[in-house]
Scaffold this motif. Structure first.
Motif, PDB file in Angstrom:
ATOM      1  N   VAL A  35       0.847  -1.189   0.000  1.00  0.00           N
ATOM      2  CA  VAL A  35       0.000   0.000   0.000  1.00  0.00           C
ATOM      3  C   VAL A  35       0.885   1.241   0.000  1.00  0.00           C
ATOM      4  O   VAL A  35       1.878   1.307   0.718  1.00  0.00           O
ATOM      5  CB  VAL A  35      -0.928   0.026   1.248  1.00  0.00           C
ATOM      6  CG1 VAL A  35      -1.808   1.257   1.239  1.00  0.00           C
ATOM      7  CG2 VAL A  35      -1.766  -1.229   1.324  1.00  0.00           C
ATOM      8  N   LYS A  36       0.500   2.228  -0.806  1.00  0.00           N
ATOM      9  CA  LYS A  36       1.209   3.512  -0.822  1.00  0.00           C
ATOM     10  C   LYS A  36       0.225   4.591  -0.402  1.00  0.00           C
ATOM     11  O   LYS A  36      -0.833   4.764  -1.002  1.00  0.00           O
ATOM     12  CB  LYS A  36       1.761   3.818  -2.212  1.00  0.00           C
ATOM     13  CG  LYS A  36       2.575   5.100  -2.217  1.00  0.00           C
ATOM     14  CD  LYS A  36       3.762   4.960  -3.090  1.00  0.00           C
ATOM     15  CE  LYS A  36       4.665   6.157  -3.006  1.00  0.00           C
ATOM     16  NZ  LYS A  36       5.624   6.149  -4.091  1.00  0.00           N
ATOM     17  N   PHE A  37       0.591   5.301   0.676  1.00  0.00           N
ATOM     18  CA  PHE A  37      -0.226   6.382   1.217  1.00  0.00           C
ATOM     19  C   PHE A  37       0.282   7.715   0.690  1.00  0.00           C
ATOM     20  O   PHE A  37       1.482   7.903   0.495  1.00  0.00           O
ATOM     21  CB  PHE A  37      -0.169   6.374   2.750  1.00  0.00           C
ATOM     22  CG  PHE A  37      -0.746   5.135   3.364  1.00  0.00           C
ATOM     23  CD1 PHE A  37      -2.103   5.017   3.550  1.00  0.00           C
ATOM     24  CD2 PHE A  37       0.079   4.089   3.750  1.00  0.00           C
ATOM     25  CE1 PHE A  37      -2.647   3.867   4.119  1.00  0.00           C
ATOM     26  CE2 PHE A  37      -0.449   2.945   4.320  1.00  0.00           C
ATOM     27  CZ  PHE A  37      -1.816   2.832   4.508  1.00  0.00           C
ATOM     28  N   ASP A  38      -0.622   8.661   0.486  1.00  0.00           N
ATOM     29  CA  ASP A  38      -0.285   9.989  -0.021  1.00  0.00           C
ATOM     30  C   ASP A  38       0.458  10.786   1.036  1.00  0.00           C
ATOM     31  O   ASP A  38       0.077  10.789   2.207  1.00  0.00           O
ATOM     32  CB  ASP A  38      -1.572  10.713  -0.424  1.00  0.00           C
ATOM     33  CG  ASP A  38      -1.335  11.966  -1.234  1.00  0.00           C
ATOM     34  OD1 ASP A  38      -0.161  12.330  -1.457  1.00  0.00           O
ATOM     35  OD2 ASP A  38      -2.330  12.579  -1.656  1.00  0.00           O
ATOM     36  N   SER A  39       1.523  11.507   0.638  1.00  0.00           N
ATOM     37  CA  SER A  39       2.297  12.310   1.596  1.00  0.00           C
ATOM     38  C   SER A  39       1.528  13.558   2.010  1.00  0.00           C
ATOM     39  O   SER A  39       1.671  14.029   3.136  1.00  0.00           O
ATOM     40  CB  SER A  39       3.651  12.698   1.015  1.00  0.00           C
ATOM     41  OG  SER A  39       3.475  13.516  -0.125  1.00  0.00           O
ATOM     42  N   ARG A  40       0.699  14.107   1.109  1.00  0.00           N
ATOM     43  CA  ARG A  40      -0.061  15.320   1.440  1.00  0.00           C
ATOM     44  C   ARG A  40      -1.259  15.020   2.313  1.00  0.00           C
ATOM     45  O   ARG A  40      -1.662  15.834   3.121  1.00  0.00           O
ATOM     46  CB  ARG A  40      -0.514  16.015   0.150  1.00  0.00           C
ATOM     47  CG  ARG A  40       0.652  16.706  -0.557  1.00  0.00           C
ATOM     48  CD  ARG A  40       0.172  17.386  -1.836  1.00  0.00           C
ATOM     49  NE  ARG A  40       1.009  16.895  -2.910  1.00  0.00           N
ATOM     50  CZ  ARG A  40       0.599  16.178  -3.944  1.00  0.00           C
ATOM     51  NH1 ARG A  40      -0.671  15.891  -4.084  1.00  0.00           N
ATOM     52  NH2 ARG A  40       1.443  15.764  -4.846  1.00  0.00           N
ATOM     53  N   SER A  41      -1.856  13.875   2.142  1.00  0.00           N
ATOM     54  CA  SER A  41      -3.014  13.457   2.926  1.00  0.00           C
ATOM     55  C   SER A  41      -2.816  11.995   3.319  1.00  0.00           C
ATOM     56  O   SER A  41      -3.230  11.087   2.600  1.00  0.00           O
ATOM     57  CB  SER A  41      -4.286  13.617   2.090  1.00  0.00           C
ATOM     58  OG  SER A  41      -5.394  13.117   2.781  1.00  0.00           O
ATOM     59  N   PRO A  42      -2.157  11.744   4.468  1.00  0.00           N
ATOM     60  CA  PRO A  42      -1.795  10.368   4.847  1.00  0.00           C
ATOM     61  C   PRO A  42      -2.968   9.395   4.959  1.00  0.00           C
ATOM     62  O   PRO A  42      -2.768   8.191   4.928  1.00  0.00           O
ATOM     63  CB  PRO A  42      -1.111  10.538   6.205  1.00  0.00           C
ATOM     64  CG  PRO A  42      -0.663  11.954   6.233  1.00  0.00           C
ATOM     65  CD  PRO A  42      -1.646  12.723   5.412  1.00  0.00           C
TER      66      PRO A  42
END
Length: 159
Positions: free
Chosen positions: A99-106
Protein backbone atom coordinates in the motif's frame (compact mmCIF):
# COMPACT_ATOMS: atom_id res chain seq x y z
CA UNK A 1 19.34 19.24 28.97
CA UNK A 2 16.65 16.95 30.42
CA UNK A 3 14.01 18.79 28.38
CA UNK A 4 15.95 18.13 25.19
CA UNK A 5 16.25 14.44 26.08
CA UNK A 6 12.51 14.19 26.80
CA UNK A 7 11.73 15.97 23.54
CA UNK A 8 14.00 13.58 21.61
CA UNK A 9 12.43 10.52 23.23
CA UNK A 10 8.98 11.93 22.50
CA UNK A 11 9.83 12.33 18.81
CA UNK A 12 11.17 8.76 18.65
CA UNK A 13 7.98 7.46 20.32
CA UNK A 14 5.84 9.50 17.93
CA UNK A 15 7.71 8.11 14.92
CA UNK A 16 7.27 4.55 16.22
CA UNK A 17 3.56 5.16 16.84
CA UNK A 18 3.05 6.53 13.32
CA UNK A 19 4.76 3.46 11.83
CA UNK A 20 2.57 1.20 13.90
CA UNK A 21 -0.45 3.15 12.76
CA UNK A 22 0.43 2.66 9.08
CA UNK A 23 0.89 -1.08 9.62
CA UNK A 24 -2.43 -1.27 11.46
CA UNK A 25 -4.12 0.62 8.63
CA UNK A 26 -2.70 -1.81 6.08
CA UNK A 27 -3.93 -4.77 8.17
CA UNK A 28 -7.40 -3.16 8.38
CA UNK A 29 -7.44 -2.59 4.60
CA UNK A 30 -6.50 -6.23 3.95
CA UNK A 31 -9.16 -7.55 6.34
CA UNK A 32 -11.81 -5.28 4.81
CA UNK A 33 -10.93 -6.27 1.24
CA UNK A 34 -10.75 -9.95 2.19
CA UNK A 35 -14.13 -9.96 3.96
CA UNK A 36 -15.79 -8.06 1.09
CA UNK A 37 -15.08 -10.92 -1.31
CA UNK A 38 -18.26 -12.88 -2.09
CA UNK A 39 -16.59 -16.30 -1.62
CA UNK A 40 -15.57 -15.61 2.01
CA UNK A 41 -18.30 -17.08 4.23
CA UNK A 42 -16.58 -16.84 7.64
CA UNK A 43 -14.83 -14.03 9.47
CA UNK A 44 -11.05 -14.17 9.72
CA UNK A 45 -8.74 -12.80 12.41
CA UNK A 46 -5.20 -11.50 12.19
CA UNK A 47 -2.70 -14.02 13.54
CA UNK A 48 0.54 -12.25 12.74
CA UNK A 49 2.35 -9.71 10.62
CA UNK A 50 5.67 -10.65 9.03
CA UNK A 51 8.35 -9.14 6.80
CA UNK A 52 7.26 -5.54 7.19
CA UNK A 53 8.91 -3.04 4.85
CA UNK A 54 8.17 0.64 5.26
CA UNK A 55 9.73 3.36 3.12
CA UNK A 56 9.22 7.08 2.76
CA UNK A 57 9.14 8.60 -0.73
CA UNK A 58 8.40 12.15 -1.88
CA UNK A 59 4.92 11.06 -3.03
CA UNK A 60 4.13 9.18 0.18
CA UNK A 61 4.74 6.23 2.50
CA UNK A 62 4.98 2.71 1.09
CA UNK A 63 4.20 -0.31 3.29
CA UNK A 64 4.70 -3.95 2.26
CA UNK A 65 3.89 -6.83 4.59
CA UNK A 66 2.79 -10.43 4.86
CA UNK A 67 -0.27 -11.08 7.01
CA UNK A 68 -1.46 -14.39 8.47
CA UNK A 69 -5.21 -14.85 8.95
CA UNK A 70 -7.23 -17.61 10.58
CA UNK A 71 -10.90 -18.50 10.20
CA UNK A 72 -13.28 -17.83 13.11
CA UNK A 73 -16.63 -19.32 14.15
CA UNK A 74 -18.60 -16.21 13.12
CA UNK A 75 -20.29 -15.99 9.72
CA UNK A 76 -19.22 -13.15 7.45
CA UNK A 77 -22.16 -10.73 7.45
CA UNK A 78 -22.03 -7.04 6.56
CA UNK A 79 -21.63 -4.88 9.65
CA UNK A 80 -20.96 -7.81 12.02
CA UNK A 81 -17.31 -7.40 12.96
CA UNK A 82 -17.55 -8.68 16.52
CA UNK A 83 -14.88 -10.54 18.49
CA UNK A 84 -15.14 -14.19 17.45
CA UNK A 85 -13.42 -17.34 18.66
CA UNK A 86 -11.07 -19.08 16.26
CA UNK A 87 -12.20 -22.31 14.60
CA UNK A 88 -10.16 -25.19 15.92
CA UNK A 89 -9.30 -26.50 12.47
CA UNK A 90 -10.19 -23.36 10.58
CA UNK A 91 -8.58 -22.36 7.32
CA UNK A 92 -5.52 -20.17 7.34
CA UNK A 93 -4.62 -17.54 4.79
CA UNK A 94 -1.36 -15.79 3.94
CA UNK A 95 -1.78 -12.35 2.41
CA UNK A 96 0.73 -10.10 0.69
CA UNK A 97 -0.18 -6.42 0.96
CA UNK A 98 1.49 -3.42 -0.67
CA UNK A 99 0.00 0.00 0.00
CA UNK A 100 1.21 3.51 -0.82
CA UNK A 101 -0.23 6.38 1.22
CA UNK A 102 -0.29 9.99 -0.02
CA UNK A 103 2.30 12.31 1.60
CA UNK A 104 -0.06 15.32 1.44
CA UNK A 105 -3.01 13.46 2.93
CA UNK A 106 -1.80 10.37 4.85
CA UNK A 107 -5.33 8.98 5.15
CA UNK A 108 -5.59 8.73 1.34
CA UNK A 109 -4.35 5.58 -0.40
CA UNK A 110 -2.57 6.30 -3.70
CA UNK A 111 -2.39 2.68 -4.81
CA UNK A 112 -2.54 -0.81 -3.33
CA UNK A 113 -2.17 -4.48 -4.19
CA UNK A 114 -3.36 -7.35 -2.02
CA UNK A 115 -3.25 -11.06 -2.66
CA UNK A 116 -4.31 -13.86 -0.30
CA UNK A 117 -3.82 -17.60 -0.66
CA UNK A 118 -4.48 -20.54 1.63
CA UNK A 119 -1.58 -21.56 3.80
CA UNK A 120 -1.56 -25.05 2.28
CA UNK A 121 -1.19 -23.72 -1.29
CA UNK A 122 2.40 -23.65 -2.40
CA UNK A 123 3.50 -20.43 -3.98
CA UNK A 124 4.03 -20.75 -7.70
CA UNK A 125 7.17 -18.94 -8.84
CA UNK A 126 5.42 -17.18 -11.75
CA UNK A 127 2.60 -15.95 -9.51
CA UNK A 128 5.06 -14.70 -6.90
CA UNK A 129 6.97 -12.80 -9.58
CA UNK A 130 3.75 -11.22 -10.86
CA UNK A 131 2.72 -10.09 -7.38
CA UNK A 132 6.19 -8.68 -6.69
CA UNK A 133 5.98 -6.69 -9.94
CA UNK A 134 2.60 -5.32 -8.90
CA UNK A 135 4.10 -4.31 -5.54
CA UNK A 136 6.91 -2.49 -7.35
CA UNK A 137 4.29 -0.66 -9.42
CA UNK A 138 2.50 0.38 -6.22
CA UNK A 139 5.82 1.49 -4.73
CA UNK A 140 6.58 3.71 -7.75
CA UNK A 141 3.11 5.30 -7.87
CA UNK A 142 3.23 9.09 -7.87
CA UNK A 143 7.00 9.31 -8.17
CA UNK A 144 8.42 11.47 -10.93
CA UNK A 145 10.34 9.38 -13.46
CA UNK A 146 14.04 10.11 -13.63
CA UNK A 147 15.53 10.35 -17.12
CA UNK A 148 19.26 11.03 -16.86
CA UNK A 149 20.60 13.19 -19.68
CA UNK A 150 17.22 13.92 -21.15
CA UNK A 151 17.41 17.67 -20.49
CA UNK A 152 21.18 17.97 -20.14
CA UNK A 153 21.70 20.08 -23.26
CA UNK A 154 21.34 23.83 -23.29
CA UNK A 155 21.20 26.22 -26.22
CA UNK A 156 23.99 28.69 -26.67
CA UNK A 157 23.52 32.42 -26.81
CA UNK A 158 22.98 33.95 -30.27
CA UNK A 159 26.17 35.26 -31.90
Amino acid sequence: MKGLLVLGLGLVALAAASRLTLQERVVDLVLEAFHNRSVVQWMYKEQGVEEVTEREYPAGSFVRLWLRLQQTQCPNRPGSRQDCALKRRGRRQICLACVKFDSRSPSRVLDSHMHCRTETQHAVKEMETRHEEKCRTVQETGEAPYHPGRFAFSRGLPS
